[in-house]
Design a protein around this motif. Structure first.
Motif, mmCIF file in Angstrom:
data_model
loop_
_atom_site.group_PDB
_atom_site.id
_atom_site.type_symbol
_atom_site.label_atom_id
_atom_site.label_comp_id
_atom_site.label_asym_id
_atom_site.label_seq_id
_atom_site.Cartn_x
_atom_site.Cartn_y
_atom_site.Cartn_z
ATOM 1 N N CYS A 151 32.918 11.330 -31.271
ATOM 2 C CA CYS A 151 32.676 9.955 -31.707
ATOM 3 C C CYS A 151 33.789 9.502 -32.640
ATOM 4 O O CYS A 151 34.381 10.291 -33.373
ATOM 5 C CB CYS A 151 31.344 9.852 -32.439
ATOM 6 S SG CYS A 151 29.907 10.267 -31.441
ATOM 7 N N CYS A 152 34.039 8.216 -32.620
ATOM 8 C CA CYS A 152 34.963 7.593 -33.558
ATOM 9 C C CYS A 152 34.120 7.058 -34.711
ATOM 10 O O CYS A 152 33.318 6.136 -34.519
ATOM 11 C CB CYS A 152 35.740 6.474 -32.877
ATOM 12 S SG CYS A 152 37.055 5.790 -33.894
ATOM 13 N N THR A 198 34.702 4.837 -25.869
ATOM 14 C CA THR A 198 34.544 5.847 -26.908
ATOM 15 C C THR A 198 33.290 5.550 -27.710
ATOM 16 O O THR A 198 33.104 4.411 -28.168
ATOM 17 C CB THR A 198 35.758 5.852 -27.853
ATOM 18 O OG1 THR A 198 36.940 6.095 -27.097
ATOM 19 C CG2 THR A 198 35.601 6.912 -28.933
#
Length: 253
Positions: free
Chosen positions: A239-240, A34
């Motif tokens: 996106c994290c 991620t």
């Protein structure tokens, strides 16, 4: 106290950073499927508190704010730096408070015997301000890393952040994280979505840093709508968005 390279000092900063990146200490392998993004602030003008933090919160995420206690309440022509109340408020709102030294001097200008006291003084300032957790992450003033200070930083911090204009991928030295600056001109700041697209294409950890978030920004900040644009784009692309500390937790570092 803006973070910029200028003159002979800036040249030394760039050379030192190149050397420490080339001959760095132990590296960790950064593996993530991620894409990770962190938004960080240096010096922390009041607009970063009132605008920057609020924009992050509106998107349900938080940032990392690197504080130099010696700048508390300082009034400059284009900005006012937050004091103890602002530090405490940021922490209470769930943001991470990091260390930026106390005096905001380049680390190479602080004698080695004085560095522990410098960092202790900043930790004491934050504790007195009501920040419950001591800082565990550091950002180099002026992005000027210094190899001779590595052992002291390794003893105190999980990470140290400089500049470098790159995404952290593969073998990474946690004491020399690279970051991308959000600054003027505004058109270039908005175009930093390209960095987000790149970290989505090849996942790694993209760390942004900036200063003020204001309608009339300094050369080292951007407008609120631009910052909102970047945060929204990162989230829309999957996106994290995490504080530096939470990103380290996610990486298992």
């Amino acid at each position: 106290m803006f973070e910029k390279f200028d003159g002979k000092g800036g040249l030394v900063d760039r050379l030192a950073n190149r050397l420490i990146w080339q001959f760095s200490g132990p590296r960790r392998t950064l593996e993530t499927e991620t894409p990770l993004v962190s938004f960080t602030f240096d010096d922390v003008p009041d607009s970063a508190l009132h605008q920057g933090a609020a924009i992050l919160e509106n998107h349900g995420v938080r940032g990392t704010f690197y504080i130099a206690g010696g700048l508390a309440g300082q009034v400059e022509p284009e900005r006012v730096l937050i004091g103890p109340e602002g530090c405490r408020e940021l922490a209470e709102r769930g943001h991470e408070i990091g260390c930026h030294t106390f005096s905001h001097r380049r680390v190479r200008d602080i004698p080695r015997r004085e560095l522990p006291g410098e960092l202790d003084r900043n930790a004491a300032y934050l504790a007195d301000a009501g920040v419950a957790l001591p800082p565990v992450n550091f950002a180099f003033p002026y992005n000027a890393a210094w190899p001779l200070a590595r052992s002291e930083f390794a003893r105190r911090f999980r990470s140290c952040r400089a500049g470098g204009e790159a995404i952290n991928r593969g073998p990474v030295d946690p004491l020399m994280l690279k970051a991308v600056e959000i600054r003027q001109p505004e058109e270039e700041a908005r175009a930093l979505t390209g960095w987000i697209d790149e970290v989505v294409r090849a996942p790694g950890w993209l760390v942004f840093f900036t200063h003020d978030i204001a309608a009339r920004p300094t050369p080292y900040g951007c407008r609120p709508e631009t910052f909102d644009h970047l945060v929204a784009h990162a989230l829309a692309r999957g996106c994290c968005v995490l504080t530096v500390e939470r990103a380290l937790d996610r990486l298992g570092w």
